[in-house]
Design a protein around this motif. Structure first.
Motif, mmCIF file in Angstrom:
data_model
loop_
_atom_site.group_PDB
_atom_site.id
_atom_site.type_symbol
_atom_site.label_atom_id
_atom_site.label_comp_id
_atom_site.label_asym_id
_atom_site.label_seq_id
_atom_site.Cartn_x
_atom_site.Cartn_y
_atom_site.Cartn_z
ATOM 1 N N ASP A 110 0.823 -1.211 0.000
ATOM 2 C CA ASP A 110 0.000 0.000 0.000
ATOM 3 C C ASP A 110 0.859 1.264 0.000
ATOM 4 N N MET A 111 2.143 1.113 0.276
ATOM 5 C CA MET A 111 3.058 2.245 0.305
ATOM 6 C C MET A 111 3.603 2.468 -1.098
ATOM 7 N N GLN A 112 3.530 3.720 -1.564
ATOM 8 C CA GLN A 112 4.000 4.030 -2.912
ATOM 9 C C GLN A 112 5.252 4.887 -2.842
ATOM 10 N N ALA A 113 6.165 4.621 -3.749
ATOM 11 C CA ALA A 113 7.395 5.414 -3.824
ATOM 12 C C ALA A 113 7.056 6.837 -4.242
ATOM 13 N N THR A 130 0.945 7.143 0.715
ATOM 14 C CA THR A 130 -0.113 6.152 0.723
ATOM 15 C C THR A 130 -1.446 6.849 0.508
ATOM 16 N N LEU A 131 -2.360 6.156 -0.123
ATOM 17 C CA LEU A 131 -3.695 6.689 -0.378
ATOM 18 C C LEU A 131 -4.675 5.990 0.541
ATOM 19 N N ARG A 135 -7.562 10.582 0.528
ATOM 20 C CA ARG A 135 -6.480 11.334 1.176
ATOM 21 C C ARG A 135 -5.120 10.783 0.761
ATOM 22 N N ILE A 136 -4.197 11.709 0.477
ATOM 23 C CA ILE A 136 -2.805 11.319 0.238
ATOM 24 C C ILE A 136 -2.058 11.611 1.531
ATOM 25 N N ILE A 137 -1.452 10.592 2.087
ATOM 26 C CA ILE A 137 -0.728 10.745 3.345
ATOM 27 C C ILE A 137 0.752 10.515 3.086
ATOM 28 N N ARG A 138 1.561 11.450 3.557
ATOM 29 C CA ARG A 138 3.011 11.365 3.406
ATOM 30 C C ARG A 138 3.570 10.633 4.628
ATOM 31 N N VAL A 139 4.273 9.542 4.386
ATOM 32 C CA VAL A 139 4.854 8.758 5.481
ATOM 33 C C VAL A 139 6.281 9.256 5.698
ATOM 34 N N LEU A 140 6.534 9.744 6.893
ATOM 35 C CA LEU A 140 7.824 10.358 7.197
ATOM 36 C C LEU A 140 8.885 9.333 7.569
ATOM 37 N N ASP A 141 10.117 9.651 7.221
ATOM 38 C CA ASP A 141 11.275 8.879 7.662
ATOM 39 C C ASP A 141 11.843 9.614 8.862
ATOM 40 N N LEU A 142 11.472 9.131 10.032
ATOM 41 C CA LEU A 142 11.840 9.799 11.277
ATOM 42 C C LEU A 142 13.345 9.944 11.448
#
Length: 154
Positions: A110-113, A130-131, A135-142
């Protein structure tokens, strides 16, 4: 699907939150707690995105304005804001965000580049997109956010 496929397809749980009009998320395994906004004590010569420190049950916790850290307008100081306490390595940091949206469980597929058109100068802070519904959600690299924050503070 056989049992071995089910075992390897463990869902990834993300904590989704708002920064202004945008939604971001981070791996819930890094989250220790979510607490209401507490006024931070500013520290001299700290980067502008570091709001200061708060007392977290006898521990001094640095608090970062995540919106400002990402180049967005600062989070205001309101009762709706929350501090997400995250653990990284041996330390903990508080991330000031607008509001927590929800917890979502996704599979790795489900995670898109990031698209090729994404700017490369701020590379590394967004791990994937990810959608969810519309909603488009930006997954952060902590790791990148905190490592770059430490180098900015040096």
């Amino acid at each position: 699907m056989n049992m071995s496929e089910a075992d390897t397809a463990k869902p990834i749980e993300l904590l989704a939150f708002k920064l202004g009009d945008h939604e971001y998320a981070l791996d819930i395994m890094n989250v220790r707690e979510i607490r209401g906004w507490t006024r931070a004590t500013p520290m001299p010569l700290a980067p502008s995105f570091m709001r200061g420190v708060i007392n977290l049950r006898g521990t001094v916790l640095p608090v970062m304005d995540l919106a400002e850290r990402l180049g967005l307008p600062k989070c205001g100081q309101s009762d709706r804001n929350v501090i997400i306490v995250i653990k990284h390595g041996e330390g903990m940091t508080g991330l000031l965000v607008g509001a927590v949206s929800d917890i979502v469980a996704l599979n790795e597929e489900d995670m898109q580049a990031l698209p090729d058109a994404a700017p490369s100068d701020g590379s590394g802070v967004i791990r994937s997109l990810t959608l969810i519904e519309d909603r488009i959600i930006r997954v952060l690299d902590l790791t990148q956010i905190l490592v770059r924050a430490e180098s900015d503070a040096a």
